[in-house]
Design an enzyme around this catalytic site. Structure first.
Site, short mmCIF file in Angstrom:
data_model
loop_
_atom_site.label_atom_id
_atom_site.label_comp_id
_atom_site.label_asym_id
_atom_site.label_seq_id
_atom_site.Cartn_x
_atom_site.Cartn_y
_atom_site.Cartn_z
N HIS A 68 1.04 -1.01 -0.13
CA HIS A 68 0.35 -0.07 0.29
C HIS A 68 1.09 1.22 0.19
O HIS A 68 2.07 1.53 -0.15
CB HIS A 68 -0.79 -0.36 0.83
CG HIS A 68 -0.62 0.10 2.32
ND1 HIS A 68 0.52 -1.02 2.69
CD2 HIS A 68 -0.75 1.68 3.30
CE1 HIS A 68 0.57 0.16 4.25
NE2 HIS A 68 -0.15 1.32 3.81
N HIS A 70 1.64 5.23 1.18
CA HIS A 70 1.26 6.40 1.68
C HIS A 70 1.21 7.53 1.18
O HIS A 70 2.66 8.24 0.84
CB HIS A 70 2.20 6.69 3.19
CG HIS A 70 2.17 5.54 4.49
ND1 HIS A 70 3.18 4.74 5.22
CD2 HIS A 70 0.82 4.60 4.58
CE1 HIS A 70 2.53 4.52 5.92
NE2 HIS A 70 1.74 3.98 5.23
N ASP A 81 -0.54 -0.64 10.74
CA ASP A 81 0.97 -1.46 9.89
C ASP A 81 0.82 -2.55 10.07
O ASP A 81 0.87 -3.53 9.71
CB ASP A 81 1.41 -0.31 8.89
CG ASP A 81 0.62 0.08 8.31
OD1 ASP A 81 -0.41 0.60 7.11
OD2 ASP A 81 1.94 1.78 7.78
N CYS A 126 -12.20 0.54 19.28
CA CYS A 126 -12.50 -0.02 20.17
C CYS A 126 -12.92 -1.25 20.53
O CYS A 126 -13.10 -1.96 21.44
CB CYS A 126 -14.06 1.36 20.76
SG CYS A 126 -15.15 0.54 19.65
N HIS A 194 -20.01 2.09 20.24
CA HIS A 194 -18.56 2.61 21.45
C HIS A 194 -18.58 1.47 22.63
O HIS A 194 -19.48 1.14 23.39
CB HIS A 194 -18.45 4.03 21.79
CG HIS A 194 -17.04 4.24 22.53
ND1 HIS A 194 -15.43 4.22 22.10
CD2 HIS A 194 -16.62 4.91 24.22
CE1 HIS A 194 -15.48 4.39 22.43
NE2 HIS A 194 -15.67 5.14 23.88
N HIS A 206 -10.84 2.76 27.06
CA HIS A 206 -11.95 2.45 25.48
C HIS A 206 -10.67 3.33 24.61
O HIS A 206 -9.67 4.00 25.11
CB HIS A 206 -12.09 3.19 25.54
CG HIS A 206 -12.76 4.83 26.38
ND1 HIS A 206 -13.43 5.33 25.79
CD2 HIS A 206 -12.03 5.80 27.13
CE1 HIS A 206 -13.34 6.97 26.08
NE2 HIS A 206 -12.60 6.20 27.11
#
Length: 234
Positions: A68, A70, A81, A126, A194, A206
């Protein structure tokens, strides 16, 4: 990497710029070939390579690497990554474009920290934090679920639909009591979107979109938006 493969990667990075380009390197009949894939991520912060594109590449030959770009950013691997590279079990080639700097990472046992990780939906979000905490603290591998970007905006109620499959049951509407209780919250959404893990002493762990994962005191706003508390039953 063969020169023709690198040329094809550069062409794909140019064509998809300023979005991240993603693809796979496949060995087809003994020859290396770059297979461009779609990036179906919402926005430009990361890439999502569809399972159908991966399967199509596997039908062609053996997948030996993920690629991929950037755009306008160094080729240094992000936390996402590194985590995704571990999950894939394959080398990853990252091309900074148009700087044309190529770097390679390989699986090495990396684990993102529970506190201070950067958000990347589907990789470091989350629910990923809940899964990682349970695996590291309890030795429990929770089931993962496919989730597209911004699923809650279309009214998908993934947490409420799948918590039972992951081994959880509702124990309270708004008050966690045991370490490991999972708090489901409705954060600026029409559905629960969430989750946090109660870690004792009135604190939860969290990870909110756009922020680093953190420990917060559970109460106030977080309790106001809580819809239920789950406990793992196995």
């Amino acid at each position: 990497m063969e020169s023709e493969t690198l040329r094809a990667i550069r062409e794909h990075a140019t064509a998809d710029y300023p979005r991240e380009a993603c693809g796979l390197i496949v060995v087809v009949k003994g020859r290396e070939r770059y297979v461009p894939c779609r990036n179906v991520a919402v926005g430009s912060e990361h890439f999502v390579l569809p399972a159908a594109d991966y399967a199509a590449a596997e039908d062609m030959g053996e997948v030996i690497a993920v690629v991929h770009s950037h755009p306008d950013f160094p080729a240094e691997a992000s936390q996402a990554d590194l985590v995704a590279c571990e999950a894939s079990g394959l080398p990853w080639h990252i091309l900074s474009w148009p700087a044309d700097d190529l770097r390679t990472i390989e699986p090495s046992g990396y684990e993102a920290p529970l506190v201070g990780r950067r958000f990347a939906h589907g990789v470091l979000d989350c629910y990923s934090l809940v899964r990682d905490w349970y695996r590291r603290e309890r030795g429990i591998d929770l089931k993962d679920f496919s989730r597209r970007d911004d699923w809650w905006k279309s009214g998908e109620d993934l947490y409420m639909q799948h918590y039972g499959e992951a081994g959880f049951a509702v124990v309270s509407q708004d008050l966690p009591e045991q370490v490991g209780d999972v708090i489901l919250m409705q954060l600026r959404s029409e559905v629960v979107n969430h989750a946090g893990i109660y870690i004792g002493n009135g604190q939860m762990l969290h990870h909110v979109h756009g922020r680093l994962s953190t420990r917060d005191v559970y109460g106030g706003y977080w309790q106001e938006i809580t819809r239920c508390v789950l406990r793992y039953r196995g």
